[in-house]
Scaffold this active site. Sequence first.
Site, mmCIF file in Angstrom:
data_model
loop_
_atom_site.group_PDB
_atom_site.id
_atom_site.type_symbol
_atom_site.label_atom_id
_atom_site.label_comp_id
_atom_site.label_asym_id
_atom_site.label_seq_id
_atom_site.Cartn_x
_atom_site.Cartn_y
_atom_site.Cartn_z
ATOM 1 N N HIS A 288 51.690 46.491 64.437
ATOM 2 C CA HIS A 288 50.737 45.355 64.274
ATOM 3 C C HIS A 288 50.778 45.434 62.949
ATOM 4 O O HIS A 288 50.649 46.362 61.909
ATOM 5 C CB HIS A 288 49.477 45.823 64.776
ATOM 6 C CG HIS A 288 48.577 44.604 64.854
ATOM 7 N ND1 HIS A 288 47.829 44.610 63.516
ATOM 8 C CD2 HIS A 288 48.159 43.707 65.703
ATOM 9 C CE1 HIS A 288 46.941 43.363 63.903
ATOM 10 N NE2 HIS A 288 47.350 42.987 65.104
ATOM 11 N N HIS A 331 42.263 52.762 64.651
ATOM 12 C CA HIS A 331 42.567 52.757 63.119
ATOM 13 C C HIS A 331 41.314 53.144 62.328
ATOM 14 O O HIS A 331 40.224 53.207 62.909
ATOM 15 C CB HIS A 331 42.498 51.108 62.775
ATOM 16 C CG HIS A 331 42.807 50.959 61.197
ATOM 17 N ND1 HIS A 331 43.837 51.315 60.631
ATOM 18 C CD2 HIS A 331 42.067 50.092 60.251
ATOM 19 C CE1 HIS A 331 43.763 51.008 59.397
ATOM 20 N NE2 HIS A 331 43.010 50.456 59.223
ATOM 21 N N GLU A 337 35.333 47.299 56.369
ATOM 22 C CA GLU A 337 35.524 45.886 57.143
ATOM 23 C C GLU A 337 34.361 45.161 57.716
ATOM 24 O O GLU A 337 33.780 45.943 58.442
ATOM 25 C CB GLU A 337 36.711 46.074 58.162
ATOM 26 C CG GLU A 337 37.923 46.604 57.588
ATOM 27 C CD GLU A 337 38.920 47.041 58.548
ATOM 28 O OE1 GLU A 337 38.564 46.841 59.875
ATOM 29 O OE2 GLU A 337 39.972 47.245 58.469
ATOM 30 N N HIS A 361 32.538 47.865 59.906
ATOM 31 C CA HIS A 361 33.341 49.370 60.030
ATOM 32 C C HIS A 361 33.134 49.766 58.894
ATOM 33 O O HIS A 361 34.226 49.299 57.885
ATOM 34 C CB HIS A 361 34.615 49.112 60.783
ATOM 35 C CG HIS A 361 34.559 48.717 62.355
ATOM 36 N ND1 HIS A 361 35.345 47.789 62.443
ATOM 37 C CD2 HIS A 361 33.622 49.067 63.162
ATOM 38 C CE1 HIS A 361 35.066 47.601 63.739
ATOM 39 N NE2 HIS A 361 33.871 48.158 64.320
ATOM 40 N N HIS A 367 37.664 52.748 64.778
ATOM 41 C CA HIS A 367 37.326 51.645 65.566
ATOM 42 C C HIS A 367 38.663 51.159 66.084
ATOM 43 O O HIS A 367 39.758 51.798 65.656
ATOM 44 C CB HIS A 367 36.870 50.419 64.764
ATOM 45 C CG HIS A 367 37.677 49.936 63.535
ATOM 46 N ND1 HIS A 367 37.509 50.670 62.572
ATOM 47 C CD2 HIS A 367 38.260 48.837 63.276
ATOM 48 C CE1 HIS A 367 38.287 50.038 61.329
ATOM 49 N NE2 HIS A 367 38.913 49.092 61.943
#
Length: 433
Positions: A288, A331, A337, A361, A367
Amino acid sequence: MTVDLEYLNGFGNEHHSEAVEGALPWGQNSPQRAPYGLYAEQHSATAFTEPREINTRSWTYRIMPSSAHRPFQRTGDRGWVSAPSSEAVVTPNRLRWDPQPAPAAGVDFVDGMTTYAVNGDVHGRTGIAIHLYAISVSMTDRYFVDADGELLFVPQSGALLLRTEFGRIAIAPGEIAVVGRGVRFRVELLGDTATGYVCENYGAAYRLPELGPIGANGLAHARDFLYPTAWYEDRSGKVELVQKFGGHLWATELDHSPLDVVAWHGTHGAYKYDLARFNAMTTAGWDHPDPSIFTVLTSPSSITGQANVDFCVFPDRWVVGEHTFRPPHFHRNVMTEFMGLIRGRHDSKAEGFVPGGASLHNQWGAHGPDRETFDLASSTELSPVKLENTTSFMFETRLALAVTESALGASHRQGDYDSSWSGLERRFIPPSN
């Protein structure tokens, strides 16, 4: 209600516009007086000696100079909070909010703001504040100016008309607007109500990120940023000007509209951008891509690569990676974030994160996808798929965000957000002997 507006193209270039032909002077044909008897006034958004590539300023030609006002007086801060804040809490816990309640009657932009999180120091011109607005009435005899930072608007429901010193900007969900530090404006509704997000950027002004190996055509393009054409309000009578300064709200009374700029030229002001113009990059191989590949605008810090704040958007796009876990993976991140959802759903959440909601977060907050999304992503055939009818965004910042009492105690904060990962099981199948 529709508003027929004109805009100038281009990001960071020298722009000029006049509402009355001949109001913008050229050369030194009339060095002692501006055309039509107007006052010449310069707005310097950077220090005079900052490097050319980041130096921004604009000249305005106006009916009254900005200095024509009475002393400002402290007024209530309403829902506005600035950093540093003694009541805001830096928490390692993951937080998520449902959409905020509908605004009460008679609530305008100034009164309808709630600060969720802050970092940095408004006096040191570092950090940000993240606000959510819910408004039900237009500003008519009230104007606003933020001397602490520039304001990035992300509408979620309802369209707005921003009447600024540099012209008018209409924005709807799917578009953003930035009003520069020190620019006076008022907010009007183009419908019954409006809700959305605002990032107040105390630090370096937003700019386009460097593209590096991506090349010339990825992400956001300078030509798609739109600046307003000159428009002025020649109005007399008592009005209020609310100024955010030093972390607090101040107010003064004017006998004229502060939106009386007949012509302007320069690089500081206000602009808009349609998020549908963003050219999303993704992977055709595996893994990703990091969210930084979705950066629209960045406010750099003194540490290269660690932004004061990045604004990222996750729009409709193709996902074609193979031999990989498709949604955003589990992650932990040195950056903080804060996410919002404009429409649709986010690809790593089955439910709970809905349009108008938000999540935070903080640094190193673990998360990732919930159980349902994990199971689906682990078994779905990896054929190319297009994510459609979705627009989420993120404010990513180098410092931890302190959460305000209003946000922590909000009735629409999800107290059970941690349960998103409670269904995950131990997974380890050791090799057999």
